[in-house]
Scaffold this active site. Structure first.
Site, PDB file in Angstrom:
ATOM      1  N   TYR A   1     -76.919 -17.880  74.375  1.00 14.81           N
ATOM      2  CA  TYR A   1     -77.511 -18.789  75.355  1.00 14.81           C
ATOM      3  C   TYR A   1     -77.402 -18.269  76.793  1.00 14.81           C
ATOM      4  CZ  TYR A   1     -76.681 -21.724  71.298  1.00 14.81           C
ATOM      5  OH  TYR A   1     -76.620 -22.210  70.029  1.00 14.81           O
TER       6      TYR A   1
ATOM      7  N   TYR B   1     -75.148 -31.128  65.280  1.00 15.35           N
ATOM      8  CA  TYR B   1     -75.442 -29.705  65.492  1.00 15.35           C
ATOM      9  C   TYR B   1     -75.284 -28.989  64.153  1.00 15.35           C
ATOM     10  CZ  TYR B   1     -75.393 -24.873  66.810  1.00 15.35           C
ATOM     11  OH  TYR B   1     -75.703 -23.544  66.869  1.00 15.35           O
TER      12      TYR B   1
ATOM     13  N   ASP C   1     -71.915 -30.997  56.433  1.00 17.37           N
ATOM     14  CA  ASP C   1     -71.769 -29.722  57.144  1.00 17.37           C
ATOM     15  C   ASP C   1     -70.354 -29.655  57.716  1.00 17.37           C
ATOM     16  OD1 ASP C   1     -71.728 -27.642  58.920  1.00 17.37           O
ATOM     17  OD2 ASP C   1     -73.630 -28.112  59.891  1.00 17.37           O
TER      18      ASP C   1
ATOM     19  N   LYS D   1     -67.588 -20.578  59.698  1.00 18.31           N
ATOM     20  CA  LYS D   1     -66.624 -20.398  60.785  1.00 18.31           C
ATOM     21  C   LYS D   1     -65.226 -19.939  60.337  1.00 18.31           C
ATOM     22  CE  LYS D   1     -68.930 -22.506  64.616  1.00 18.31           C
ATOM     23  NZ  LYS D   1     -69.977 -23.527  64.560  1.00 18.31           N
TER      24      LYS D   1
HETATM   25  C1  LIG Z   1     -71.395 -23.379  64.285  1.00 15.83           C
HETATM   26  C2  LIG Z   1     -72.007 -24.368  63.407  1.00 15.83           C
HETATM   27  C3  LIG Z   1     -73.130 -24.042  62.613  1.00 15.83           C
HETATM   28  C4  LIG Z   1     -73.822 -22.709  62.685  1.00 15.83           C
HETATM   29  O1  LIG Z   1     -73.017 -21.662  62.286  1.00 15.83           O
HETATM   30  P1  LIG Z   1     -73.369 -20.156  62.761  1.00 15.83           P
HETATM   31  O2  LIG Z   1     -72.391 -19.312  62.008  1.00 15.83           O
HETATM   32  O3  LIG Z   1     -73.195 -20.117  64.234  1.00 15.83           O
HETATM   33  O4  LIG Z   1     -74.774 -19.891  62.353  1.00 15.83           O
HETATM   34  C5  LIG Z   1     -73.623 -25.015  61.769  1.00 15.83           C
HETATM   35  N1  LIG Z   1     -73.054 -26.243  61.698  1.00 15.83           N
HETATM   36  C6  LIG Z   1     -71.977 -26.581  62.436  1.00 15.83           C
HETATM   37  C7  LIG Z   1     -71.380 -27.939  62.280  1.00 15.83           C
HETATM   38  C8  LIG Z   1     -71.426 -25.660  63.320  1.00 15.83           C
HETATM   39  O5  LIG Z   1     -70.370 -26.015  64.080  1.00 15.83           O
END
Ligand SMILES: *Cc1c(COP(=O)(O)O)cnc(C)c1O
Length: 455
Positions: A29, A157, A258, A292
């Site tokens: 960004y 997100y 997620d 992550k």
């Molecule tokens: C960081 C994140 C993503 C995306 O992961 P990347 O490895 O950056 O593509 C998706 N969902 C959540 C909740 C995140 O925190």
């Protein structure tokens, strides 16, 4: 060209060619014409980053939720080195290997009982793409191909690729920027009751109304359990998930959780969905996204895990197969890092570490609520947030933090940390003190405009 040659000649191992970086390399960004300053890191150990000028910074970010065991942990480094000598990568089409098998066994064992089929992807955004595709293909296999819409909550997100973007918050995300290229999905209000406040079931009325009117077109609901991260660091009541699971069952819609930011202990539970229990049993997703901290933050890897039922539906679909297969799928080196990281977690030291961090954050950040410029202070697990009344200038604050010997990267109106679990009490105090000093300085500066983001 000349520039390039000069810079390669002048660059050496100990100096960082900032000028080349500024001219030629995108950062997350950022603008290429007004690049914000980047700090040079030459190494990192445990909870400290070492800058090129020798300064050491206590890390408050875990490199964006990932580095939960600290940097250069010998267990992970050794596992990766061993794997590197044996097999760094091999294609996953028609081939399998023990690192992927071992990792998938661990993931199947540690997640809810119904989650049994593992797709190993390269990054979190791709894990989300995979989950969304799975949900569409599942309904094709169940003779309901009209179920193609995705429903989500605001302030979410889920990543930066197109499908992931389409389910990010419609205002804070990138919808307007990319117009018609971003699929229009369905949104309801973000969960309102904060974690720890009394829950009111009427909060789910809007979700129920949406599902009862459009459930026939909706393939899945996707959301981040308990903590909405990049969409505002909002901690919401886990009971919301219990109600949502019931609604998804009632209206025949898949539930995608997620856990890319929240997974692996960050919120005080191994997975955030474990906060949400009904009759003593945690809420079960149909599809779960992990990323992550999966590798302890050492190398990119993500996983999408689905139930037998979802896998069966996909396999019954007209395609007959799941239509996804990245080049670096199941990368053995990344799997070896993940196995080592999960082994470290299985020692269960993280539980005491995270609850100690939580207690310390609560006691050390509390006073910040007295600053007139602060809107809210909140803590959950190893996450501490000071929410300001207005947006902050990331570049400006970043410099202040570095001058104070810490690495903290605010965004929007949020000054927040999620340090490695192995952080010492002294290091954590250094982080919270810096947060308070910086939050206060915004207040005492008097010229608030200076701190409002130029972006
Ligand atoms: C960081 C994140 C993503 C995306 O992961 P990347 O490895 O950056 O593509 C998706 N969902 C959540 C909740 C995140 O925190």
């Amino acid at each position: 060209m000349n520039n390039y040659i000069n810079s390669t000649i002048t660059a050496n191992n100990s100096s960082i060619d900032f000028e080349f970086d500024k001219q030629h390399i995108w950062h997350p960004y950022t603008s290429m014409s007004h690049a914000l300053p980047a700090f040079g890191v030459i190494s990192a150990k445990e909870c400290e980053l070492t800058l090129d000028d020798g300064r050491q910074l206590v890390d408050g970010t875990s490199s964006w939720w990932a580095c939960v065991h600290g940097y250069s942990h010998p267990t992970i480094v050794n596992a990766m080195q061993e794997q590197l000598h044996k097999l760094s990568h091999v294609m996953f089409g028609g081939i399998t290997h023990q690192p992927a098998i071992e990792l998938s066994k661990k993931l199947v064992n540690m997640t809810s009982d119904n989650l049994t089929k593992v797709f190993l992807a390269d990054s979190g955004s791709i894990a989300v793409e995979v989950a969304l595709k799975m949900s569409l293909q599942y309904w094709q296999g169940r003779n309901q191909p009209q179920k193609q819409r995705i429903l989500t909550v605001k302030c979410g997100y889920h990543g930066d690729t197109f499908a992931a973007m389409s389910v990010c918050d419609p205002e804070g995300g990138m919808h307007t920027m990319f117009g018609d290229s971003v699929t229009q999905h369905e949104f309801v209000s973000a969960p309102q009751t904060q974690f720890g406040q009394p829950f009111d079931n009427s909060e789910l009325d809007e979700m129920r109304a949406k599902l009862s009117s459009q459930g026939n077109e909706i393939a899945a609901v996707i959301l981040e359990p308990v903590l909405q991260g990049a969409g505002g660091m909002r901690f919401y009541h886990p009971q919301y998930l219990v109600g949502l699971r019931q609604l998804c069952d009632e209206f025949n819609v898949l539930l995608i959780l997620d856990e890319i930011a929240t997974g692996f202990g960050r919120t005080g539970k191994l997975f955030a969905y474990e906060h949400a229990t009904h009759d003593g049993k945690a809420v079960e997703a149909d599809i779960l996204c992990l990323g992550k901290a999966l590798t302890g933050g050492y190398i990119s890897l993500a996983a999408t895990i689905c139930s037998d039922e979802v896998a069966q539906g996909i396999s019954d679909s007209p395609a007959g197969v799941f239509m996804h297969g990245p080049t670096f799928m199941g990368n053995p080196l990344a799997c070896s890092a993940a196995c080592a990281s999960l082994d470290l977690l299985s020692r269960n030291e993280w539980q005491a570490q995270v609850s100690n961090i939580e207690r310390q954050l609560q006691s050390e950040l509390a006073e910040a609520i007295e600053y007139p410029q602060v809107k809210d202070v909140r803590v959950l697990g190893a996450i501490g947030v000071i929410e300001m009344n207005s947006s902050v200038n990331t570049a400006e604050l970043q410099q202040q933090f570095v001058d104070l010997g810490v690495w903290i990267r605010p965004f929007s109106n949020l000054i927040y940390i999620m340090p490695p679990y192995v952080i010492s009490a002294e290091q954590l105090t250094k982080l919270t003190s810096a947060m308070k000093i910086v939050a206060k300085s915004i207040l005492t500066c008097g010229d608030q405009a200076e701190f409002i983001s130029h972006g």
